[in-house]
Write a protein that holds these residues in place. Structure first.
Motif, mmCIF file in Angstrom:
data_model
loop_
_atom_site.group_PDB
_atom_site.id
_atom_site.type_symbol
_atom_site.label_atom_id
_atom_site.label_comp_id
_atom_site.label_asym_id
_atom_site.label_seq_id
_atom_site.Cartn_x
_atom_site.Cartn_y
_atom_site.Cartn_z
ATOM 1 N N ARG A 70 45.226 46.797 38.499
ATOM 2 C CA ARG A 70 44.125 45.995 39.048
ATOM 3 C C ARG A 70 42.897 46.061 38.141
ATOM 4 O O ARG A 70 42.226 45.040 37.895
ATOM 5 C CB ARG A 70 43.781 46.503 40.448
ATOM 6 C CG ARG A 70 42.717 45.700 41.168
ATOM 7 C CD ARG A 70 42.413 46.327 42.511
ATOM 8 N NE ARG A 70 43.605 46.403 43.350
ATOM 9 C CZ ARG A 70 43.720 47.179 44.427
ATOM 10 N NH1 ARG A 70 42.694 47.944 44.793
ATOM 11 N NH2 ARG A 70 44.813 47.186 45.132
ATOM 12 N N SER A 109 41.235 42.956 36.113
ATOM 13 C CA SER A 109 39.818 42.640 36.312
ATOM 14 C C SER A 109 39.086 42.577 34.985
ATOM 15 O O SER A 109 38.276 41.680 34.744
ATOM 16 C CB SER A 109 39.178 43.700 37.214
ATOM 17 O OG SER A 109 37.774 43.654 37.151
ATOM 18 N N LYS A 164 30.517 48.691 38.440
ATOM 19 C CA LYS A 164 31.007 47.605 39.277
ATOM 20 C C LYS A 164 29.901 46.617 39.656
ATOM 21 O O LYS A 164 30.090 45.394 39.567
ATOM 22 C CB LYS A 164 31.656 48.169 40.543
ATOM 23 C CG LYS A 164 32.196 47.084 41.472
ATOM 24 C CD LYS A 164 32.869 47.670 42.704
ATOM 25 C CE LYS A 164 33.344 46.573 43.649
ATOM 26 N NZ LYS A 164 34.040 47.117 44.842
ATOM 27 N N VAL A 166 37.444 35.475 39.687
ATOM 28 C CA VAL A 166 37.111 36.782 39.124
ATOM 29 C C VAL A 166 36.315 37.622 40.120
ATOM 30 O O VAL A 166 36.540 38.830 40.247
ATOM 31 C CB VAL A 166 36.329 36.614 37.804
ATOM 32 C CG1 VAL A 166 35.899 37.968 37.265
ATOM 33 C CG2 VAL A 166 37.182 35.885 36.776
ATOM 34 N N ILE A 180 38.663 39.303 42.527
ATOM 35 C CA ILE A 180 39.412 40.427 41.956
ATOM 36 C C ILE A 180 38.508 41.641 41.766
ATOM 37 O O ILE A 180 38.885 42.770 42.085
ATOM 38 C CB ILE A 180 40.055 40.015 40.615
ATOM 39 C CG1 ILE A 180 41.116 38.934 40.859
ATOM 40 C CG2 ILE A 180 40.676 41.217 39.911
ATOM 41 C CD1 ILE A 180 41.691 38.354 39.588
ATOM 42 N N ARG A 181 37.306 41.422 41.278
ATOM 43 C CA ARG A 181 36.425 42.546 40.964
ATOM 44 C C ARG A 181 35.915 43.260 42.214
ATOM 45 O O ARG A 181 35.521 44.431 42.132
ATOM 46 C CB ARG A 181 35.244 42.063 40.111
ATOM 47 C CG ARG A 181 35.649 41.830 38.685
ATOM 48 C CD ARG A 181 34.501 41.763 37.724
ATOM 49 N NE ARG A 181 34.990 41.876 36.369
ATOM 50 C CZ ARG A 181 34.268 41.601 35.295
ATOM 51 N NH1 ARG A 181 33.019 41.203 35.431
ATOM 52 N NH2 ARG A 181 34.793 41.749 34.088
ATOM 53 N N VAL A 191 37.846 46.566 42.726
ATOM 54 C CA VAL A 191 37.867 47.587 41.683
ATOM 55 C C VAL A 191 36.865 48.685 42.014
ATOM 56 O O VAL A 191 35.723 48.395 42.388
ATOM 57 C CB VAL A 191 37.541 46.965 40.312
ATOM 58 C CG1 VAL A 191 37.368 48.052 39.253
ATOM 59 C CG2 VAL A 191 38.637 45.997 39.900
#
Length: 460
Positions: free
Chosen positions: A24, A28, A96, A213, A216-217, A220
């Motif tokens: 993952r 990312s 992040k 994006v 997905i992020r 994380v």
């Protein structure tokens, strides 16, 4: 290769993310950076074949192209500012949060560029707004690369740090590939329609890619080594940027010089060479863009090869090899560009953009990350890389265009420019030792006993 002791392997494993989390994280890193560079390189390509005719219409072709590349340079000038701001925040509040911000800024800004009126519609405000949006783009890209590199770097096992960190670098050719193919598809339209609205489509599509994006992020997590550093020194008591300049200026300077040559290869072969061939030869811009996209695929392949080799043989050795390749191939590549052969153009771009850049830049993310401790790693990698990007690629297309004119169409001066960049990086590499065999706690200057005690306390 050195053999790791069982206790070193134990701490290394404790810091590493699980295989599922790692997949993952790498996805990312790849997709986020791909979006950033999709937008950024899309602009670089459009600057060479569109903006000179849309935003600087009415000027002679050379002047219009130089001014168009000037707006490209504005984005590169802004990148160090983004590296400074977001690198500092990445060390202070976390990687992040920064990565979410940079993607949003880049996606929104690129969409606005696609909707921007031309100078025929609003006059001088068109290039002014273009430069403004380009500067904001540059700030966003400046903050993206360091954090995207480190989420892979800090979560990977030591034996695969180079490969993990390279995913952010693979994002550049991936974004280049997608953006170039879409722009090439639009360029097959009649010239009048392409200049009227066709070039805008790839920029507006940024909004869709941005949403993917962001989704997905959100999933994380921060690396364990950063969380540990944050516990030891709360954000309120840390000033990463000041610490970087005060205590780590030597590795900062080294990382800057080592990064220049890979950026020069990108600036010369990824932006300038395309515009040069379209202007000087009789080849359609759509064909040139497709060949550049093919070179982007092989660039990804060589980045993988170089980063894997750096995990086995060391970062410094592979980067030196890449710079020696650049010095050796600079003149042959420029000679190929001078011909009217489309086959030799592709071979030149393949050698310069894929092979030379792959080896001189592919392992760079891990190399830069290994120069700094966790407390200033985001600041150090971001600032060094973005200043290298500005020095190596930001003004290179403009300089190369001027040198080609001074040389009367001969490109030997451009070859010397490239050799100079490679020599600077070689000097930087010669001033430091390879640190790819060190564990994360050793990069922070801590012993095995301290690191294992911190890991145990964090699990309690």
């Amino acid at each position: 290769m050195t053999t790791e002791s069982p206790r070193t392997q134990a701490v290394d494993t404790e810091y590493a993310a699980s295989d599922r989390q790692m997949r993952r994280i790498l996805m990312s890193s790849l997709l986020g950076t791909a979006l950033e560079y999709y937008d950024f390189i899309l602009y670089a390509t459009a600057a060479g074949i569109v903006f000179n005719r849309v935003f600087f219409a009415g000027l002679d072709p050379t002047t219009a192209l130089v001014l168009s590349f000037g707006t490209l340079a504005a984005g590169y000038v802004a990148r160090p500012l983004g590296g400074i701001i977001f690198g500092h925040l990445g060390d202070k509040i976390g990687r992040k949060a920064v990565l979410m911000s940079t993607v949003l800024i880049m996606g929104i800004t690129s969409t606005l560029i696609g909707l921007l009126p031309t100078n025929a519609q609003i006059g001088v405000w068109a290039p002014i707004l273009l430069v403004t949006l380009r500067v904001i783009q540059g700030i966003a890209v400046g903050g993206e690369w360091g954090g995207a590199t480190l989420v892979g770097f800090e979560n990977a096992k030591k034996r695969s740090r180079g490969f993990a960190a390279a995913f952010s670098y693979m994002g550049a050719p991936t974004g280049t590939l997608v953006g170039t193919l879409i722009l090439a598809g639009m360029a097959t339209m009649p010239d009048e329609q392409f200049l009227a609205w066709g070039w805008r489509v790839p920029f507006v599509l940024s909004a869709v890619f941005m949403l993917i994006v962001v989704f997905i992020r959100r999933r994380v997590n921060e690396s364990k080594v950063f969380q540990e550093a944050a516990r030891q020194a709360p954000a309120a008591h840390r000033t990463p940027l000041i610490e970087l300049v005060r205590d780590h200026w030597r590795p900062l300077l080294r990382a800057f010089t080592v990064g220049i040559s890979g950026q020069a290869a990108q600036g010369l072969m990824g932006a300038w060479a395309v515009a040069y061939v379209v202007q000087q030869a009789s080849h359609a811009s759509s064909l040139v863009l497709v060949l550049k996209a093919c070179a982007a695929v092989t660039t990804i392949v060589f980045i993988i090869i170089a980063s894997r080799m750096s995990d086995r043989y060391g970062r410094r050795r592979i980067l030196m090899f890449g710079n020696l390749l650049g010095i050796t191939l600079a003149f042959p590549i420029m000679m190929m560009l001078q011909t009217d052969s489309i086959v030799l153009f592709f071979f030149a771009v393949f050698l310069g953009l894929s092979v030379v850049q792959g080896f001189s830049a592919g392992p760079y993310g891990a190399y830069a990350g290994e120069q700094f401790p966790t407390s200033v790693r985001n600041s150090g990698t971001s600032v060094a890389y973005q200043f290298a990007a500005t020095a190596g690629a930001g003004f290179t297309p403009m300089i190369a265009t001027s040198l080609a004119g001074i040389g009367g169409g001969e490109l030997w001066l451009v070859a010397l420019l490239w050799i100079g960049f490679a020599a600077v990086s070689l000097i930087g590499l010669a001033t430091g030792r390879d640190r790819s065999r060190l564990d994360l706690h050793e990069l922070d200057g801590r012993s095995y006993e301290a690191a294992s005690s911190e890991v145990a306390s964090s699990r309690a």
